[in-house]
Motif scaffolding. Structure first.
Motif, mmCIF file in Angstrom:
data_model
loop_
_atom_site.group_PDB
_atom_site.id
_atom_site.type_symbol
_atom_site.label_atom_id
_atom_site.label_comp_id
_atom_site.label_asym_id
_atom_site.label_seq_id
_atom_site.Cartn_x
_atom_site.Cartn_y
_atom_site.Cartn_z
ATOM 1 N N HIS A 20 -5.095 5.937 1.254
ATOM 2 C CA HIS A 20 -4.374 4.749 0.795
ATOM 3 C C HIS A 20 -4.694 4.407 -0.648
ATOM 4 O O HIS A 20 -5.762 4.719 -1.151
ATOM 5 C CB HIS A 20 -4.811 3.498 1.588
ATOM 6 C CG HIS A 20 -4.693 3.601 3.049
ATOM 7 N ND1 HIS A 20 -3.623 3.118 3.751
ATOM 8 C CD2 HIS A 20 -5.547 4.106 3.974
ATOM 9 C CE1 HIS A 20 -3.819 3.316 5.044
ATOM 10 N NE2 HIS A 20 -4.975 3.921 5.202
ATOM 11 N N HIS A 77 0.832 -1.198 0.000
ATOM 12 C CA HIS A 77 0.000 0.000 0.000
ATOM 13 C C HIS A 77 0.865 1.246 0.000
ATOM 14 O O HIS A 77 2.057 1.212 0.284
ATOM 15 C CB HIS A 77 -0.969 0.006 1.186
ATOM 16 C CG HIS A 77 -0.360 0.445 2.480
ATOM 17 N ND1 HIS A 77 -0.953 1.382 3.296
ATOM 18 C CD2 HIS A 77 0.784 0.099 3.095
ATOM 19 C CE1 HIS A 77 -0.195 1.571 4.357
ATOM 20 N NE2 HIS A 77 0.851 0.808 4.270
ATOM 21 N N LEU A 91 0.475 5.035 1.712
ATOM 22 C CA LEU A 91 -0.278 5.808 2.703
ATOM 23 C C LEU A 91 0.214 7.244 2.685
ATOM 24 O O LEU A 91 1.423 7.486 2.774
ATOM 25 C CB LEU A 91 -0.086 5.220 4.104
ATOM 26 C CG LEU A 91 -0.573 6.078 5.276
ATOM 27 C CD1 LEU A 91 -2.084 6.232 5.245
ATOM 28 C CD2 LEU A 91 -0.126 5.471 6.593
#
Length: 148
Positions: free
Chosen positions: A139, A53, A55
């Motif tokens: 995200h 991911h 962020l």
């Protein structure tokens, strides 16, 4: 209330992007029907997901990272290679996992908070979610695998 509607929208967008990864689902369809009788897409039936991911605290920054994914692969219907996603995560992510290319490894259902878990488990293997908001920030997720 607002979080729930955003989560559903992000999940729906993530599923839309997942269509690009559905090309190899014929093999999964023959496996998926047999034992469990559940949907062959595997969404919602697994207990672990492997994901990366990005962020970001600010929505503008995650949108910029997502635009790079769009320009490079998603607008052409291609999957984002994990190595390329990792480069963007190293550049954009404000999470400590960014140093590892955003790699979160395998995690079970129930470990991640609300919207993050929902999107991670709703994104098809090889697909990238649309940007979404959680309690930690904004995200984008790349789903790399599923298992029970």
């Amino acid at each position: 209330m607002g979080k729930d509607s955003k989560t559903k929208d992000a999940g729906a967008k993530g599923k839309g992007k997942g269509k690009q990864a559905a090309g190899g689902s014929d093999e999964n369809a023959s496996k998926g029907k047999g034992k469990s009788g559940k949907a062959s897409d595997g969404l919602g039936t697994c207990t672990y997901v492997k994901a990366r991911h990005i962020l970001c605290e600010k929505q503008g920054k995650i949108n910029e990272a997502y635009q790079k994914l769009q320009d490079g692969w998603l607008s052409n219907g291609d999957k984002v290679p994990p190595a390329e996603f990792a480069k963007l995560a190293s550049e954009y992510s404000e999470c400590p996992s960014g140093k590892k290319g955003g790699d979160l490894g395998w995690f079970p259902r129930g470990k991640m908070a609300g919207p993050f878990q929902d999107v991670a488990f709703a994104t098809q293997i090889g697909a990238t979610s649309a940007p979404f908001k959680s309690t930690h920030g904004y995200h984008v997720i790349l789903c790399e695998g599923r298992k029970n």
